[in-house]
Design an enzyme around this catalytic site. Structure first.
Site, PDB file in Angstrom:
ATOM      1  N   ASP A 170     -10.235 -50.652  10.461  1.00  0.00           N
ATOM      2  CA  ASP A 170      -9.771 -49.291  10.201  1.00  0.00           C
ATOM      3  C   ASP A 170      -8.331 -49.349   9.694  1.00  0.00           C
ATOM      4  O   ASP A 170      -7.662 -50.390   9.779  1.00  0.00           O
ATOM      5  CB  ASP A 170      -9.859 -48.479  11.495  1.00  0.00           C
ATOM      6  CG  ASP A 170      -9.760 -46.978  11.264  1.00  0.00           C
ATOM      7  OD1 ASP A 170     -10.118 -46.526  10.170  1.00  0.00           O
ATOM      8  OD2 ASP A 170      -9.327 -46.271  12.189  1.00  0.00           O
ATOM      9  N   ASP A 188     -12.638 -39.642   7.675  1.00  0.00           N
ATOM     10  CA  ASP A 188     -12.345 -38.576   8.634  1.00  0.00           C
ATOM     11  C   ASP A 188     -12.789 -37.218   8.093  1.00  0.00           C
ATOM     12  O   ASP A 188     -11.980 -36.397   7.636  1.00  0.00           O
ATOM     13  CB  ASP A 188     -10.851 -38.556   8.948  1.00  0.00           C
ATOM     14  CG  ASP A 188     -10.404 -39.803   9.694  1.00  0.00           C
ATOM     15  OD1 ASP A 188     -11.276 -40.507  10.231  1.00  0.00           O
ATOM     16  OD2 ASP A 188      -9.193 -40.076   9.726  1.00  0.00           O
ATOM     17  N   GLU A 209      -6.098 -49.208   4.343  1.00  0.00           N
ATOM     18  CA  GLU A 209      -5.853 -48.821   2.946  1.00  0.00           C
ATOM     19  C   GLU A 209      -4.701 -49.601   2.288  1.00  0.00           C
ATOM     20  O   GLU A 209      -4.797 -49.811   1.077  1.00  0.00           O
ATOM     21  CB  GLU A 209      -5.581 -47.310   2.858  1.00  0.00           C
ATOM     22  CG  GLU A 209      -6.775 -46.434   3.149  1.00  0.00           C
ATOM     23  CD  GLU A 209      -7.138 -46.422   4.632  1.00  0.00           C
ATOM     24  OE1 GLU A 209      -8.333 -46.374   4.938  1.00  0.00           O
ATOM     25  OE2 GLU A 209      -6.221 -46.472   5.464  1.00  0.00           O
TER      26      GLU A 209
END
Length: 717
Positions: free
Chosen positions: A345, A426, A348
Site C-alpha cells: 500500500d 479508496d 505511489e
C-alpha cells in the site's frame, strides 16, 4: 532532436513518425527520428525490453495508421487520426464510464483518496489506449514512457498523447478483434501471474482488525454463518508503531499461532507492507537499509526523508537490484511468521506534507542500466510501485519455491500484472462508486491488468443494507473479490446489515464459489494468452455499436453478467440489450432482486462446483457439474483446467485440461470428452450435466467423467 521533413520552425518540429516493425506481424514502433530511436531509454513496460528495440526483418510490413508528431520545446505531442465511429477504452485505472471518448487522463500515480468521476489521475498509470474501430477490429496504442503523460481523447476518433520528449509509440494492429489486440499486447508486456486458487475466493478486510482475538472472531463468524471466505487481511495496525516487518507485541504477540488457527479453519492470513521505513536507529530494517545505502536520495545527494504513518521515513530505491534484493530478503524472513499473502500500500509513493503528496520530482534514483540508470524521480515515479511489487513477489518466491506468491499492490504500471493483483483504491460507499466499479475493473483488464476489483461496499463512509447487498452481488462476479472498509466507517462484514442483507451476501458468495472452476479457467486463459478475465459486453459482438457504452454488464468468458447498480431498479427489472446469438438465463437457486442476472451463451459449456466454504475443501474426486447451452446448430463446447491450485508443477505438464463437446442428434444430446492435455490422470468421479433450454427449464443427467453422457429430450421434458 534531428530535423525531420516537415519542420515548421527552429522551435517546432512536426512530421509523420518513423515506423519499424517489431515483435510480430502487426506491431510497429514509431519514433520521431533515427536519433530518438537510438537514444531512447530502455522499456520498463515490455517483459523483454530487447523486443521493443529489435526490428523484425520483413520489408513487406507496413502500418495501417501512421501517427504524426509535433515537438514543442520539451514536449512530444503524438496524434493518431482514426475512422469516424471509433470507440476508446483502456487508459488503465480510470474513474467514470467505460467508453473513454471525451476524456482526458493524466498518467501520474497519485494517492487519490476519495476520488470522483472527474479525477484524472489515480493510483496506477497505463499510457495505453485500445481503439475499437467501426468494423469491430481493434488497434492498441502504447506510449512507452514512464514519465507523466496526458492522454487526450476529447476529440472524436482521435488519440493525442503528450509527454516529455522523447518516447517511442508502439501500435498493435489493427487486429480482427479487441481480444486479438490484447493478446498481442500481452505478448509484449507479459501476462498476469498464475494466481494461487485460494486468492480467487472471497477476502475479508478492514482498516483495521486491531487484535488477534478480533481476527479469530471474524473467522469464527464466517464459518458459523456458513458464508464462504478464504482470506482475512491484516492492515497497518498489526505493526509495532507502523514499523514494517514487525508485529505489535501486545495485540499480535504470536502471529504464527494466529496464522495456524486461520489455516486450520480454511483461511489464509495476508498482511500489509508499506514502502515508508521509520527513521530510527536500532530498528533493524532502517539499520540494514542504511548500511547498504539503499534509500532514495535528494537532488543534492542527501537522504530523502518524508512523513508517512510512522512519522519521518526513508524510502527504498527499488530501481536498484541492491534495494530489491534487500527487500526480498526481508520478505523471505517475514513470510516465516505464517504470512500467506502480502499487500503493498502507499506505494505511489505517497508522502505526506509535500507538494502533490509524493516525493519531489528532483529526487535521485540510482537505477539499474536496464531501467535507464540514474534518473530523477519524474522518470521512475510511475514504476516505483511496480518495482516494489516485483521485489515483494520475488521475496515470497524465495521463501517457498513451491508456492505461488500472492501480492496485492495499490500502485502499478504497464507490466504490474506480472507480479501483483490490484484494487481500485479508496472508493466511497455510495451508488456512484458502485456504478464505477464495473467500468474501472473492465478498463484495467483492457490495459493488461485482469486481476482487479473494488473494495466491496465502499471504503469511505457507511453503506446501507441495499447498497452493500447490490455491491456484494457485483463484487462476487469480479476477478478480485474483497470487502474492505475505513476504520471510521460502520462495520462492513456481510452480517453487519441485518438478516436479509446477510442472506444476499451468502447467496452471492455461494454463487462465486460455484463458478470458481470457470473463473479459474479464465485466469488460465489470462495467464497463458492474455485474454482478460472480465471483458465488456461488446466483446460478444464488437460490431454492435449499442453495446459499446454498456457498463452495467460484463462477460466472464461466455457468461454474461447483468447487474443493477442503481438504488431504484432491481436486476430483474432492467431492460437488457443482449448481444446477438442465443443467451439463456441460469441460476442455482440463488435468484434475488439484488443479485445480477446471469446468462450463458449458446454453444458454451462451463464447469461448476459445489458451494464450498473455502477453496481448500475441494478435492479432485468431487463430482463435476457441466452447464451446457446449445447454439443454433445444436452444438456446444467448453473446457475444464485443473492443476494443484498452487505451486509450479503445472509448468512441467502436471495438470489436466479437458475439452468437452455436446451435440444434439435427433432427440438425444450427447456430452463427451473431445480432447485432453497434461500428464495428470482423470480421477474416478461423477459428472452431472445440466442442459439449459430456451424455455427457461433445464434437463439433467448423471454419468462418469470421461465417458459419454446422454440426455434424451422427450423422456426428460
Amino acid at each position: 532532436m534531428a530535423n525531420n521533413e516537415g519542420t515548421t520552425s527552429s522551435n517546432v518540429q512536426s512530421s509523420e513518425m518513423i515506423p519499424v516493425p517489431i515483435l510480430e506481424k502487426g506491431v510497429f514502433r514509431f519514433d520521431c527520428s533515427v536519433d530518438d530511436r537510438n537514444n531512447a531509454l530502455p522499456s520498463i513496460s515490455f517483459k523483454n525490453p530487447k523486443c521493443r528495440d529489435t526490428p523484425i526483418t520483413n520489408s513487406d510490413l507496413h502500418p495501417t495508421y501512421t501517427p504524426t508528431f509535433e515537438c514543442v520545446e520539451e514536449e512530444q505531442r503524438v496524434n493518431i487520426e482514426l475512422p469516424s465511429g471509433t470507440s476508446f477504452y483502456g487508459t488503465g485505472e480510470v474513474s467514470g464510464q467505460l467508453e473513454r471518448t471525451g476524456k482526458t487522463i493524466s498518467t501520474w500515480n497519485t494517492d487519490a483518496y476519495d476520488y470522483t468521476e472527474e479525477t484524472t489521475s489515480l493510483y496506477q498509470s497505463h499510457p495505453w489506449v485500445l481503439a475499437v474501430l467501426p468494423d469491430g477490429k481493434a488497434l492498441g496504442v502504447l506510449a512507452d514512457t514512464t514519465r507523466r503523460c496526458k492522454i487526450d481523447l476529447s476529440k472524436e476518433s482521435n488519440i493525442k498523447i503528450i509527454a516529455p520528449i522523447s518516447y517511442p509509440l508502439i501500435t498493435f494492429g489493427p487486429f480482427g478483434s479487441p481480444a486479438d489486440a490484447l493478446m498481442s499486447f500481452s505478448r509484449a508486456v507479459g501476462t498476469v501471474f498464475m494466481p494461487p486458487k485460494w486468492s480467487l475466493g472471497y477476502q475479508q478486510s478492514r482498516w483495521s482488525y486491531y487484535s488477534d482475538p478480533e481476527v479469530r472472531e471474524i473467522a469464527r463468524k464466517f464459518r458459523e454463518k456458513k458464508i464462504p471466505c478464504d482470506v482475512i487481511w491484516m492492515d497497518i495496525d498489526y505493526m509495532d508503531g507502523y514499523r514494517c516487518f514487525t508485529f505489535d507485541k501486545y495485540r499480535f504477540s504470536d502471529p504464527k499461532s494466529l496464522a495456524s488457527y486461520l489455516n486450520q479453519n480454511g483461511f489464509k492470513a495476508n498482511w500489509m507492507l508499506d514502502p515508508g521505513i521509520k527513521c530510527e536507529d536500532g530498528y533493524f530494517v532502517y539499520d540494514t537499509g542504511s548500511k547498504r545505502k539503499i534509500w532514495t536520495q535528494t537532488s543534492s545527494g542527501e537522504l530523502f526523508v518524508g512523513k508517512v504513518w510512522p512519522g519521518d521515513c526513508v524510502f527504498p530505491d527499488f530501481t536498484t537490484s541492491e534495494a530489491r534484493s534487500w527487500w526480498a530478503s526481508l520478505v523471505k524472513d517475514f513470510v516465516t511468521n505464517g504470512v500467506d499473502g502480502l499487500w503493498n500500500d502507499m506505494n505511489e509513493p505517497a508522502v505526506w506534507k509535500t507538494e502533490n503528496n509524493t516525493m519531489p520530482e528532483s529526487n535521485i534514483h540510482r537505477g539499474d542500466p536496464e531501467y535507464g540508470g540514474e534518473q530523477n524521480h519524474s522518470h521512475y515515479h510511475n514504476v516505483y510501485g511496480m518495482l516494489m511489487a516485483r521485489s515483494t513477489y520475488e521475496g515470497m518466491k524465495l521463501a517457498n519455491k513451491n508456492k505461488r506468491p500472492f501480492v496485492l499492490s495499490r500502485a502499478g504500471f504497464v507490466g504490474s500484472q506480472r507480479y501483483a493483483a490490484t484494487w481500485t483504491g479508496d472508493n466511497r460507499s455510495n451508488w456512484e462508486h458502485l456504478q464505477m466499479s464495473i467500468p474501472m475493473v473492465l478498463n484495467l483488464g483492457l490495459s493488461g491488468q485482469p486481476f482487479s476489483g473494488p473494495d466491496i461496499g465502499g471504503f469511505i463512509g457507511n453503506a446501507t443494507p441495499k447498497l452493500f447487498a447490490r455491491w456484494m452481488g457485483v463484487g462476487a462476479m469480479l476477478p478480485f473479490c474483497r470487502g474492505h472498509s475505513y476504520n471510521l466507517s460502520s462495520r462492513h462484514e456481510p452480517w453487519s446489515f441485518g438478516e436479509e442483507c446477510e442472506e444476499v451476501c451468502r447467496l452471492a458468495l455461494k454463487r462465486r464459489y460455484r463458478l470458481l472452476p470457470h473463473i479459474y479457467n479464465l485466469f488460465y486463459l489470462a495467464h497463458t494468452r492474455g485474454i482478460p478475465v472480465a471483458t465488456p459486453t461488446f466483446f460478444a459482438d464488437p460490431k454492435d455499436m449499442e453495446l459499446r457504452k454498456q457498463d452495467n454488464s460484463f462477460l466472464l468468458g461466455p457468461v454474461l453478467v447483468y447487474a443493477s447498480t442503481s438504488d431504484d431498479t432491481a436486476s430483474n427489472q432492467l431492460q437488457h440489450k443482449m448481444p446477438k446469438g442465443i443467451w439463456i438465463s441460469f441460476h442455482s437457486n440463488d435468484c434475488h432482486q439484488d443479485l445480477p442476472t446471469l446468462y450463458l451463451k449458446g454453444g458454451s459449456i462451463i464447469p461448476l462446483a459445489p458451494p464450498y466454504q473455502n477453496v481448500g475443501e475441494a478435492k479432485r474426486e468431487d463430482d463435476i457439474t457441466l452447464l451446457v447451452a446449445l447454439d443454433e446448430h445444436d452444438k456446444a463446447e467448453g473446457f475444464l483446467y485443473e492443476d494443484a491450485g498452487d505451486g509450479y508443477e503445472y509448468l512441467d505438464g502436471k495438470y489436466l485440461l479437458t475439452k468437452y463437446v455436446a451435440e444434439k442428434q435427433s432427440s438425444t444430446v450427447t456430452i463427451k470428452v473431445s480432447e485432453t492435455e497434461g500428464s495428470w490422470g482423470r480421477p474416478k468421479r461423477h459428472l452431472n450435466v445440466i442442459l439449459l433450454i430456451c424455455t427457461g427449464s433445464v434437463l439433467c443427467a448423471w454419468g462418469i467423467d470421461g465417458e459419454f453422457v446422454q440426455i434424451r429430450l422427450e423422456e426428460s421434458a
